[in-house]
Design a protein around this motif. Structure first.
Motif, PDB file in Angstrom:
ATOM      1  N   UNK A   2       1.190  -1.328   0.038  1.00 51.12           N
ATOM      2  CA  UNK A   2       0.190   0.128  -0.454  1.00 51.12           C
ATOM      3  C   UNK A   2       1.220   0.804   0.447  1.00 51.12           C
ATOM      4  N   UNK A   3       2.037   1.376   0.963  1.00 48.79           N
ATOM      5  CA  UNK A   3       3.187   2.703   0.584  1.00 48.79           C
ATOM      6  C   UNK A   3       3.324   2.344  -0.733  1.00 48.79           C
ATOM      7  N   UNK A   4       3.758   1.331  -0.957  1.00 44.37           N
ATOM      8  CA  UNK A   4       4.645   1.346  -2.106  1.00 44.37           C
ATOM      9  C   UNK A   4       3.546   2.177  -3.124  1.00 44.37           C
ATOM     10  N   UNK A   5       2.044   1.388  -3.595  1.00 40.53           N
ATOM     11  CA  UNK A   5       1.762   1.864  -4.440  1.00 40.53           C
ATOM     12  C   UNK A   5       1.179   3.004  -4.455  1.00 40.53           C
ATOM     13  N   UNK A   6       1.596   4.356  -3.446  1.00 41.89           N
ATOM     14  CA  UNK A   6       0.602   5.146  -2.177  1.00 41.89           C
ATOM     15  C   UNK A   6       2.013   6.240  -3.394  1.00 41.89           C
ATOM     16  N   UNK A   7       2.755   5.961  -3.628  1.00 37.40           N
ATOM     17  CA  UNK A   7       3.923   7.303  -3.920  1.00 37.40           C
ATOM     18  C   UNK A   7       4.599   6.664  -5.487  1.00 37.40           C
ATOM     19  N   UNK A   8       3.906   6.058  -5.936  1.00 39.69           N
ATOM     20  CA  UNK A   8       4.770   5.883  -7.063  1.00 39.69           C
ATOM     21  C   UNK A   8       5.553   4.440  -7.747  1.00 39.69           C
ATOM     22  N   UNK A   9       6.026   3.824  -7.074  1.00 41.39           N
ATOM     23  CA  UNK A   9       6.941   3.174  -7.162  1.00 41.39           C
ATOM     24  C   UNK A   9       6.967   1.547  -7.677  1.00 41.39           C
ATOM     25  N   UNK A  10       7.876   0.972  -8.211  1.00 42.50           N
ATOM     26  CA  UNK A  10       7.565  -0.779  -8.331  1.00 42.50           C
ATOM     27  C   UNK A  10       7.905  -1.798  -7.689  1.00 42.50           C
ATOM     28  N   UNK A  11       7.930  -2.541  -7.933  1.00 40.76           N
ATOM     29  CA  UNK A  11       9.131  -3.679  -6.215  1.00 40.76           C
ATOM     30  C   UNK A  11      10.020  -3.426  -7.399  1.00 40.76           C
ATOM     31  N   UNK A  12      10.531  -3.636  -7.796  1.00 36.85           N
ATOM     32  CA  UNK A  12      11.872  -3.499  -8.695  1.00 36.85           C
ATOM     33  C   UNK A  12      12.248  -2.378  -8.639  1.00 36.85           C
ATOM     34  N   UNK A  13      11.873  -1.385  -8.519  1.00 36.63           N
ATOM     35  CA  UNK A  13      12.514  -0.400  -8.089  1.00 36.63           C
ATOM     36  C   UNK A  13      12.885   0.109  -6.923  1.00 36.63           C
ATOM     37  N   UNK A  14      11.952  -0.165  -5.771  1.00 32.90           N
ATOM     38  CA  UNK A  14      12.326  -0.721  -4.194  1.00 32.90           C
ATOM     39  C   UNK A  14      13.206  -0.935  -4.142  1.00 32.90           C
ATOM     40  N   UNK A  15      13.182  -2.479  -4.560  1.00 30.37           N
ATOM     41  CA  UNK A  15      14.091  -3.434  -4.894  1.00 30.37           C
ATOM     42  C   UNK A  15      15.547  -3.342  -5.415  1.00 30.37           C
ATOM     43  N   UNK A  16      15.750  -2.478  -5.835  1.00 35.40           N
ATOM     44  CA  UNK A  16      17.596  -2.164  -7.028  1.00 35.40           C
ATOM     45  C   UNK A  16      17.413  -0.701  -4.931  1.00 35.40           C
ATOM     46  N   UNK A  17      16.894  -0.260  -4.798  1.00 38.60           N
ATOM     47  CA  UNK A  17      16.876   0.634  -3.666  1.00 38.60           C
ATOM     48  C   UNK A  17      17.693   0.395  -2.566  1.00 38.60           C
ATOM     49  N   UNK A  18      16.295  -0.563  -2.233  1.00 37.42           N
ATOM     50  CA  UNK A  18      17.042  -1.344  -1.034  1.00 37.42           C
ATOM     51  C   UNK A  18      18.349  -2.934  -0.782  1.00 37.42           C
ATOM     52  N   UNK A  19      18.974  -2.987  -2.088  1.00 39.87           N
ATOM     53  CA  UNK A  19      19.859  -3.687  -2.703  1.00 39.87           C
ATOM     54  C   UNK A  19      19.153  -5.799  -2.318  1.00 39.87           C
ATOM     55  N   UNK A  20      17.734  -6.267  -2.806  1.00 38.70           N
ATOM     56  CA  UNK A  20      17.661  -6.995  -2.380  1.00 38.70           C
ATOM     57  C   UNK A  20      16.731  -7.882  -2.952  1.00 38.70           C
ATOM     58  N   UNK A  21      16.652  -9.298  -3.082  1.00 35.09           N
ATOM     59  CA  UNK A  21      16.074  -9.577  -3.975  1.00 35.09           C
ATOM     60  C   UNK A  21      14.231  -9.876  -4.536  1.00 35.09           C
ATOM     61  N   UNK A  22      14.194  -9.682  -5.689  1.00 34.96           N
ATOM     62  CA  UNK A  22      12.924  -9.024  -6.185  1.00 34.96           C
ATOM     63  C   UNK A  22      11.712 -10.265  -5.907  1.00 34.96           C
ATOM     64  N   UNK A  23      11.950 -11.647  -6.111  1.00 33.81           N
ATOM     65  CA  UNK A  23      11.505 -12.515  -5.441  1.00 33.81           C
ATOM     66  C   UNK A  23      10.519 -12.262  -4.144  1.00 33.81           C
ATOM     67  N   UNK A  24      11.929 -11.939  -3.479  1.00 30.51           N
ATOM     68  CA  UNK A  24      11.238 -12.183  -1.702  1.00 30.51           C
ATOM     69  C   UNK A  24      10.188 -11.225  -1.755  1.00 30.51           C
ATOM     70  N   UNK A  25      11.000  -9.987  -1.984  1.00 32.12           N
ATOM     71  CA  UNK A  25      10.331  -9.037  -2.103  1.00 32.12           C
ATOM     72  C   UNK A  25       8.229  -8.816  -2.600  1.00 32.12           C
ATOM     73  N   UNK A  26       8.583 -10.016  -3.801  1.00 33.43           N
ATOM     74  CA  UNK A  26       6.879 -10.344  -4.036  1.00 33.43           C
ATOM     75  C   UNK A  26       6.290 -10.875  -3.193  1.00 33.43           C
ATOM     76  N   UNK A  27       6.802 -12.129  -2.785  1.00 31.50           N
ATOM     77  CA  UNK A  27       6.375 -13.219  -1.844  1.00 31.50           C
ATOM     78  C   UNK A  27       5.920 -12.150  -0.418  1.00 31.50           C
ATOM     79  N   UNK A  28       6.627 -10.946  -0.733  1.00 33.64           N
ATOM     80  CA  UNK A  28       6.191 -10.600   1.239  1.00 33.64           C
ATOM     81  C   UNK A  28       4.507  -9.651   0.662  1.00 33.64           C
ATOM     82  N   UNK A  29       4.741  -9.319  -0.251  1.00 29.26           N
ATOM     83  CA  UNK A  29       3.759  -8.306  -0.598  1.00 29.26           C
ATOM     84  C   UNK A  29       2.629  -9.351  -0.982  1.00 29.26           C
ATOM     85  N   UNK A  30       2.841 -10.802  -1.578  1.00 29.04           N
ATOM     86  CA  UNK A  30       1.617 -11.278  -1.956  1.00 29.04           C
ATOM     87  C   UNK A  30       0.819 -12.012  -1.348  1.00 29.04           C
ATOM     88  N   UNK A  31       2.132 -11.941   0.231  1.00 27.60           N
ATOM     89  CA  UNK A  31       1.628 -12.201   1.561  1.00 27.60           C
ATOM     90  C   UNK A  31       1.840 -13.955   1.931  1.00 27.60           C
TER      91      UNK A  31
END
Length: 109
Positions: A45-74
Motif C-alpha cells: 500500500x505504501x509503495x503504490x501510494x508513492x508510485x514506485x515499482x517493486x523493482x525500484x524498491x528492491x534496487x534501492x534496498x539491494x534485495x531480492x525481487x522474488x523475496x519482496x514479491x512474496x512479502x507483498x503477496x502474503x
C-alpha cells in the motif's frame, strides 16, 4: 504519539502493529491483527501510494525481487526491521503513516 513509536521500536513487528492500530483508533478482536495489517500488505500500500515499482524498491534496498514479491503477496512475512527500513529509507514515511495507508477504513495516523 512518541511513546507509541518508542514502543514499536522495542517490541517487535506484531506488537508494534497492534500499538499502531490502537493509536489510530482501530479495533482488534481476539488479539489477532486483520489481514491488511500484515507487513507485506503495508509495504504494498505504501509503495503504490508513492508510485514506485517493486523493482525500484528492491534496487534501492539491494534485495531480492522474488523475496519482496512474496512479502507483498502474503506468501511470507517480512521481519519488522525490513518493513521499518523500507518505510523510512525508500518510502520516506514512518511506520504509522504506512499502516494508515494500508487501513481500508482510511483511519489517519
Amino acid at each position: 504519539m512518541a511513546s507509541a513509536a518508542a514502543f514499536i521500536f522495542t517490541d517487535g513487528f506484531t506488537q508494534g502493529i497492534k500499538v499502531g492500530l490502537q493509536v489510530m483508533g482501530g479495533v482488534m478482536l481476539n488479539d489477532q491483527e486483520p489481514d491488511w495489517m500484515h507487513g507485506g500488505n503495508i509495504l504494498r500500500c505504501a509503495r503504490k501510494h508513492i508510485g514506485m515499482t517493486q523493482e525500484e524498491v528492491c534496487m534501492l534496498m539491494d534485495m531480492n525481487l522474488a523475496t519482496y514479491k512474496r512479502w507483498e503477496q502474503g506468501v511470507t512475512e517480512p521481519d519488522f526491521s525490513h518493513v521499518l527500513q523500507i518505510c523510512e529509507i525508500v518510502f520516506k514515511m514512518d511506520l504509522l503513516q504506512a499502516i494508515a495507508l494500508a487501513n481500508p477504513e482510511g483511519v489517519a495516523a
